[in-house]
Scaffold this active site. Structure first.
Site, PDB file in Angstrom:
ATOM      1  N   LYS A 228       0.841  -1.203   0.000  1.00 21.00           N
ATOM      2  CA  LYS A 228       0.000   0.000   0.000  1.00 21.00           C
ATOM      3  C   LYS A 228       0.873   1.247   0.000  1.00 21.00           C
ATOM      4  O   LYS A 228       1.687   1.458   0.894  1.00 21.00           O
ATOM      5  CB  LYS A 228      -0.896  -0.010   1.243  1.00 21.00           C
ATOM      6  CG  LYS A 228      -1.693   1.280   1.472  1.00 21.00           C
ATOM      7  CD  LYS A 228      -2.418   1.234   2.809  1.00 21.00           C
ATOM      8  CE  LYS A 228      -2.983   2.601   3.196  1.00 21.00           C
ATOM      9  NZ  LYS A 228      -3.598   2.598   4.540  1.00 21.00           N
ATOM     10  N   ASP A 233      -2.400  10.589   3.872  1.00 19.12           N
ATOM     11  CA  ASP A 233      -3.820  10.286   4.021  1.00 19.12           C
ATOM     12  C   ASP A 233      -4.481  11.316   4.922  1.00 19.12           C
ATOM     13  O   ASP A 233      -4.339  11.284   6.145  1.00 19.12           O
ATOM     14  CB  ASP A 233      -3.980   8.878   4.624  1.00 19.12           C
ATOM     15  CG  ASP A 233      -5.452   8.501   4.792  1.00 19.12           C
ATOM     16  OD1 ASP A 233      -6.302   9.137   4.134  1.00 19.12           O
ATOM     17  OD2 ASP A 233      -5.727   7.580   5.564  1.00 19.12           O
ATOM     18  N   LYS A 240      -9.705  13.322   8.635  1.00 12.90           N
ATOM     19  CA  LYS A 240      -9.165  12.953   9.943  1.00 12.90           C
ATOM     20  C   LYS A 240      -8.997  14.205  10.811  1.00 12.90           C
ATOM     21  O   LYS A 240      -8.702  15.286  10.291  1.00 12.90           O
ATOM     22  CB  LYS A 240      -7.783  12.312   9.784  1.00 12.90           C
ATOM     23  CG  LYS A 240      -7.714  10.967   9.096  1.00 12.90           C
ATOM     24  CD  LYS A 240      -6.257  10.522   8.984  1.00 12.90           C
ATOM     25  CE  LYS A 240      -6.099   9.215   8.243  1.00 12.90           C
ATOM     26  NZ  LYS A 240      -6.567   8.064   9.047  1.00 12.90           N
ATOM     27  N   ASP A 251       1.738   6.323   5.855  1.00 12.34           N
ATOM     28  CA  ASP A 251       0.694   5.474   5.302  1.00 12.34           C
ATOM     29  C   ASP A 251       1.132   4.782   4.013  1.00 12.34           C
ATOM     30  O   ASP A 251       0.365   4.018   3.439  1.00 12.34           O
ATOM     31  CB  ASP A 251      -0.596   6.276   5.070  1.00 12.34           C
ATOM     32  CG  ASP A 251      -1.838   5.428   5.263  1.00 12.34           C
ATOM     33  OD1 ASP A 251      -1.738   4.372   5.919  1.00 12.34           O
ATOM     34  OD2 ASP A 251      -2.911   5.813   4.761  1.00 12.34           O
ATOM     35  N   ASP A 310     -11.941   7.428   4.361  1.00 13.13           N
ATOM     36  CA  ASP A 310     -10.708   7.204   5.110  1.00 13.13           C
ATOM     37  C   ASP A 310     -10.330   5.726   5.147  1.00 13.13           C
ATOM     38  O   ASP A 310      -9.315   5.366   5.727  1.00 13.13           O
ATOM     39  CB  ASP A 310     -10.861   7.746   6.539  1.00 13.13           C
ATOM     40  CG  ASP A 310      -9.536   7.877   7.265  1.00 13.13           C
ATOM     41  OD1 ASP A 310      -8.494   7.916   6.584  1.00 13.13           O
ATOM     42  OD2 ASP A 310      -9.541   7.935   8.513  1.00 13.13           O
ATOM     43  N   GLU A 312      -9.394   4.043   2.512  1.00 14.97           N
ATOM     44  CA  GLU A 312      -9.003   4.065   1.101  1.00 14.97           C
ATOM     45  C   GLU A 312      -7.943   3.033   0.749  1.00 14.97           C
ATOM     46  O   GLU A 312      -7.815   2.619  -0.408  1.00 14.97           O
ATOM     47  CB  GLU A 312      -8.501   5.467   0.723  1.00 14.97           C
ATOM     48  CG  GLU A 312      -7.058   5.786   1.082  1.00 14.97           C
ATOM     49  CD  GLU A 312      -6.747   5.728   2.572  1.00 14.97           C
ATOM     50  OE1 GLU A 312      -5.596   5.396   2.905  1.00 14.97           O
ATOM     51  OE2 GLU A 312      -7.639   6.002   3.393  1.00 14.97           O
ATOM     52  N   ARG A 314      -7.644  -0.121   1.398  1.00 11.97           N
ATOM     53  CA  ARG A 314      -8.167  -1.394   0.886  1.00 11.97           C
ATOM     54  C   ARG A 314      -8.726  -1.238  -0.523  1.00 11.97           C
ATOM     55  O   ARG A 314      -8.818  -2.218  -1.267  1.00 11.97           O
ATOM     56  CB  ARG A 314      -9.212  -1.952   1.854  1.00 11.97           C
ATOM     57  CG  ARG A 314     -10.479  -1.153   1.996  1.00 11.97           C
ATOM     58  CD  ARG A 314     -11.227  -1.486   3.282  1.00 11.97           C
ATOM     59  NE  ARG A 314     -10.518  -0.958   4.446  1.00 11.97           N
ATOM     60  CZ  ARG A 314     -10.908  -1.156   5.704  1.00 11.97           C
ATOM     61  NH1 ARG A 314     -12.000  -1.865   5.952  1.00 11.97           N
ATOM     62  NH2 ARG A 314     -10.229  -0.637   6.705  1.00 11.97           N
TER      63      ARG A 314
END
Length: 460
Positions: A228, A233, A240, A251, A310, A312, A314
């Site tokens: 990933k 993010d 967030k 991230d 949030d 995202e 996956r």
């Protein structure tokens, strides 16, 4: 920064590593004067303790480091390397009744403890150098440390200097160092070439989303790694709070970790056909950002209701795993900083993973012990499959179940991986406080366990 051992032919001072139980025997070997010095200074052999041994003219003749009890070593991996910070410059050789596994752990810990992140300020590394202990594979230890250093550097670099384009540059540079082939799909071409969820997550950023592929090796079993790469993010429109955003440069830790693992594999020349896939995006806010309740049609054809922008990671991994699964492989691995639920379950030090293949699990657990890289297995619990099915679409990216968030995320990814030998890591990628051989900041998790477990997983 490049990890290295001291030259084997260097004049090296002895570093005696001793447990509390072995202290009496050590005193007998060192002589009455050294034994009296250790006693006078209160040395007990506790884990990470250090005493320099003075000569008659004041010169340092050697050092003694505490190895601690077996219980202390279990509680604090690499704890003995705490002593290294107090060693004067020069070459050192290990002395002591250590097992081969203990010598390997000390050597690896020494290398990992030498990491410094010096991109934005000068960082002085340790001046003491270790001669690789007898029986330890120096090339393997250095490859592990070099891969880990790459991972840490990538995670520690802030998003201003590590967006999708910069991550691509690092990806291409890694491939170039080892003669690997690279392909990249960027921007709106993602829609034309079948990566709609990668595009949907990254389209709001002026830094174009992309998916990258690296191929290396022509013989042996096929190994595919997927990481990933969310370079920052914000949470998207489900923004967030600032407390949740502060660490989001990490991230892309899954991408950084598979790149570090790929470097280890290629540097050691393992006989595998390696494929590495990294979707790289920024999840930010603009007028065309992905919206809650949007329904996406994935590369695999499965529809996904977006109940939280949030969640995202996956989504982009769904397209990447579907692409990976279109080509047969002997093992498929994904790594991602995916859920806060995993941190609640096991904390920041353990790398939880999911796998249903007993042989892979056994090899991975053995590899974790060998590589001093702790992991913990969590279940693909089939009873929770219904939780990720919203009714209006095939899948829900953020079910309102309220429990088992890491498991439901893993089940979501398994729908796209569609592979009998699939391993998913839900890692943290960050050390919140200074620890032996793990400076505060970015860290790889699961890579050394995978590297050491690959012979058992793939029959190498």
């Amino acid at each position: 920064m490049t990890p290295a051992f001291a030259d084997a032919g260097a004049e090296a001072l002895p570093l005696h590593i001793v447990s509390p139980e072995g202290l009496a025997d050590l005193g007998g070997r060192l002589g009455a004067g050294a034994a009296a010095w250790l006693a006078a200074t209160g040395f007990k052999g506790d884990l990470g303790e250090l005493r320099l041994l003075p000569g008659p003219e004041g010169a340092v003749l050697g050092a003694v480091a505490g190895f601690g009890t077996a219980s202390a070593r279990r509680r604090r991996r690499f704890g003995v390397v705490k002593a290294l910070a107090g060693l004067p410059a020069g070459a050192w050789r290990i002395e002591g009744e250590l097992t081969p596994a203990e010598r390997t752990e000390v050597a690896l810990g020494w290398l990992l403890a030498g990491y410094r992140f010096g991109r934005y300020r000068k960082a002085k590394g340790p001046e003491a150098r270790l001669v690789c202990p007898d029986g330890v594979d120096a090339e393997r230890m250095i490859a592990m440390a070099r891969g880990e250093f790459l991972t840490r550097d990538l995670i520690n670099t802030p998003a201003q200097d590590m967006g999708p384009g910069e991550l691509e540059a690092e990806f291409v540079a890694l491939a170039g160092r080892h003669g690997a082939a690279v392909a990249v799909v960027r921007g709106d071409d993602l829609l034309e070439q079948g990566f709609p969820m990668v595009h949907a997550v990254g389209r709001a950023s002026p830094r174009a989303p992309r998916i990258m592929e690296m191929r290396w090796g022509s013989e042996g079993p096929a190994l595919t790694l997927v990481g990933k790469g969310v370079c920052f993010d914000t949470g998207g429109l489900n923004l967030k709070p600032s407390s949740g955003m502060n660490l989001m440069k990490k991230d892309m830790g899954g991408a950084a970790t598979v790149m570090g693992l790929a470097q280890m594999i290629m540097e050691l020349g393992l006989p595998v056909r390696l494929r590495v896939i990294v979707p790289a995006v920024e999840n930010v806010v603009s007028g065309n950002a992905l919206k809650p309740k949007d329904i996406l049609t994935s590369r695999k054809g499965l529809t996904v209701e977006v109940n939280d922008t949030d969640a995202e990671g996956r989504l982009i991994l769904g397209d990447a795993l579907a692409w990976a699964a279109e080509e047969p492989s002997d093992l498929l691995v994904s790594m991602a900083t995916l859920t806060g639920a995993a941190r609640v379950a096991v904390g920041p030090d353990l790398a939880p993973y999911y796998c249903d293949d007993a042989g892979v699990v056994a090899a991975l657990e053995a590899g974790a012990a060998e590589g001093c890289d702790p992991v913990w297995r969590l279940p693909f619990h089939d009873a929770y499959e219904s939780v990720i099915e919203p009714g209006i679409a095939d899948l829900d990216n953020a079910p309102g179940f309220g429990f088992a968030g890491s498991i439901t995320a893993a089940l979501f990814l398994r729908r796209f991986a569609d592979h009998p030998r699939y391993v998913h890591f839900d890692i943290y990628g960050h050390t919140p406080t200074e620890a032996p051989a793990r400076p505060k900041g970015g860290v790889g998790q699961g890579a050394r366990a995978m590297l050491c477990g690959l012979p058992g997983m793939l029959g190498l």
